[in-house]
Design an enzyme around this catalytic site. Structure first.
Site, PDB file in Angstrom:
ATOM      1  N   CYS A  17      31.185  36.739  35.053  1.00  0.00           N
ATOM      2  CA  CYS A  17      31.634  35.534  36.229  1.00  0.00           C
ATOM      3  C   CYS A  17      31.353  34.175  35.617  1.00  0.00           C
ATOM      4  CB  CYS A  17      31.179  35.632  37.515  1.00  0.00           C
ATOM      5  SG  CYS A  17      31.678  37.268  38.374  1.00  0.00           S
ATOM      6  N   ASP A 128      25.560  32.576  42.240  1.00  0.00           N
ATOM      7  CA  ASP A 128      26.205  33.973  41.736  1.00  0.00           C
ATOM      8  C   ASP A 128      27.393  34.379  42.824  1.00  0.00           C
ATOM      9  OD1 ASP A 128      27.242  36.558  41.117  1.00  0.00           O
ATOM     10  OD2 ASP A 128      24.980  37.111  41.134  1.00  0.00           O
TER      11      ASP A 128
END
Ligand code: 4NP
Length: 161
Positions: A17, A128
């Site tokens: 990511c 995150d």
């Protein structure tokens, strides 16, 4: 002027990511400024959870909507990376702890990406997004885009070009 490339390694937990996005956006910014050839740019994860995986589809789709291609294959950071890269740029405090364990003594080369974010407050973590945290992929994209541009400015200033 040194003819060796400046190595920049972006590091997150899964390398699917945040860090592949940072790699893509730093490369894009460097290309737009005509200085991409001065750099060797890569990304890695502190875990091997997603070894060999492509970037997360939510990251690539968010970036694609903004005209940015995010590519690569997840890999775990290894000890040799510490020697091979000049700048080790981590996404959050947990990554920082993990990378510090590999570096031993030369912590000055490790940076939190948001050290360069003029809009960061006290919290220097890139959140995150993987488990659908309070801020989504759009926010992460904005943070990483702003911060990688500022990082490029900083490195160019460090090296005088
Ligand atoms: P990243 O996101 O560190 O930005 O690539 C994550 C990807 C995977 C996991 C956690 C974070 N995971 O636990 O599998």
């Amino acid at each position: 002027m040194s003819n060796s490339k400046i190595g920049v390694l972006f590091v997150c937990l899964g390398n699917i990511c945040r860090s592949p996005l940072a790699e893509a956006l730093f490369r894009k910014a460097a290309a737009e400024e005509g200085v991409e050839s001065r750099f060797r740019i890569d990304s890695a994860g502190t875990s091997g959870y997603h070894d060999g995986d492509a970037p997360d589809a939510r990251t690539t789709e968010t970036a694609r909507m903004r005209g940015v291609e995010v590519t690569g294959s997840s890999r775990r950071i290894i000890g040799e990376d510490v020697e091979a890269f000049d700048y080790l740029v981590v996404m959050d405090a947990e990554n920082l702890r993990e990378v510090r364990r590999l570096v031993r003594g030369d912590g000055a080369r490790i940076h939190l990406l948001r050290e360069f974010d003029s809009e960061a407050g006290d919290d220097l973590d890139v959140p995150d997004p993987y488990f659908g945290g309070p801020r989504g992929f759009e926010d992460v994209h904005d943070i990483v885009e702003r911060s990688t541009r500022a990082l490029l400015d900083r490195i160019r200033a460090d090296h005088g070009f």
